[in-house]
Design an enzyme around this catalytic site. Structure first.
Site, PDB file in Angstrom:
ATOM      1  N   ILE A 176       0.908  -1.150   0.000  1.00 28.27           N
ATOM      2  CA  ILE A 176       0.000   0.000   0.000  1.00 28.27           C
ATOM      3  C   ILE A 176       0.947   1.199   0.000  1.00 28.27           C
ATOM      4  O   ILE A 176       1.534   1.533   1.016  1.00 28.27           O
ATOM      5  CB  ILE A 176      -0.917   0.018   1.240  1.00 28.27           C
ATOM      6  N   PRO A 177       1.140   1.825  -1.161  1.00 29.99           N
ATOM      7  CA  PRO A 177       2.239   2.789  -1.333  1.00 29.99           C
ATOM      8  C   PRO A 177       1.992   4.156  -0.691  1.00 29.99           C
ATOM      9  O   PRO A 177       1.900   5.184  -1.366  1.00 29.99           O
ATOM     10  CB  PRO A 177       2.358   2.890  -2.851  1.00 29.99           C
ATOM     11  N   CYS A 178       1.941   4.167   0.628  1.00 32.83           N
ATOM     12  CA  CYS A 178       1.694   5.420   1.348  1.00 32.83           C
ATOM     13  C   CYS A 178       2.822   6.424   1.142  1.00 32.83           C
ATOM     14  O   CYS A 178       2.630   7.625   1.347  1.00 32.83           O
ATOM     15  CB  CYS A 178       1.457   5.156   2.830  1.00 32.83           C
ATOM     16  N   HIS A 179       3.992   5.952   0.689  1.00 32.17           N
ATOM     17  CA  HIS A 179       5.097   6.879   0.403  1.00 32.17           C
ATOM     18  C   HIS A 179       4.753   7.807  -0.756  1.00 32.17           C
ATOM     19  O   HIS A 179       5.366   8.855  -0.900  1.00 32.17           O
ATOM     20  CB  HIS A 179       6.389   6.108   0.121  1.00 32.17           C
ATOM     21  N   ARG A 180       3.752   7.457  -1.560  1.00 29.41           N
ATOM     22  CA  ARG A 180       3.351   8.290  -2.701  1.00 29.41           C
ATOM     23  C   ARG A 180       2.423   9.430  -2.294  1.00 29.41           C
ATOM     24  O   ARG A 180       2.037  10.235  -3.131  1.00 29.41           O
ATOM     25  CB  ARG A 180       2.671   7.429  -3.762  1.00 29.41           C
TER      26      ARG A 180
END
Length: 160
Positions: A128-132
């Protein structure tokens, strides 16, 4: 637990899917400490749950564009968190969106702070690419792995 080009990682799953991703750590012991309490030893060994996930995570950290369409086990999380994470999963590789953008996708334009709190509880970073998700001003705020790792991940994706 497995090694990558930037450190040791771990994953935890259940028969229902992936439960936890431990971001790269310098020492194996740090991963072991973070894995405690997430799964029984039997659950932690079920490679069928993970498939080639460790290899995909390693390739991702080496700069390869990789898909993470793994089945997730989000037991114990709220509907709001799941909604935030579902929206976050559709942010394309190499792109960023703001917390406010995520809130608008949820038809809750004033919920940017709540979005940030939900992303702060994301048990599956990278998958879940929360870094984006970044601040409205472009700031790299709010990542459990720290600003340096967030910048590294975004840099990997931007270079593709």
């Amino acid at each position: 637990m497995f090694g990558t080009c930037v450190g040791w990682m771990g994953v935890v799953g259940s028969p229902d899917g992936l439960r936890r991703v431990i971001l790269p750590q310098e020492f194996k012991e740090a991963v072991i400490d973070q894995l405690e309490g997430w799964a029984s030893p039997a659950e932690g060994r079920r490679s069928a749950v993970f498939g080639d996930l460790p290899q995909r995570l390693s390739r991702y950290l080496e700069g390869e564009q990789v898909d993470f369409h793994d089945k997730l086990d989000l037991v114990g999380t709220t509907r709001f968190q799941q909604s935030v994470w579902r929206i976050t999963r559709i942010i394309p590789y190499g792109e960023t969106k703001s917390y406010a953008w995520v809130a608008r996708q949820l038809d809750s334009p004033k919920a940017a702070r709540a979005v940030g709190q939900a992303l702060g509880k994301n048990p599956l970073p990278i998958v879940i690419p929360c870094h984006r998700v970044i601040g409205s001003d472009g700031g790299l705020v709010g990542f459990g792995g720290g600003a340096e790792l967030k910048e590294y991940l975004l840099g990997l994706e931007a270079s593709q």
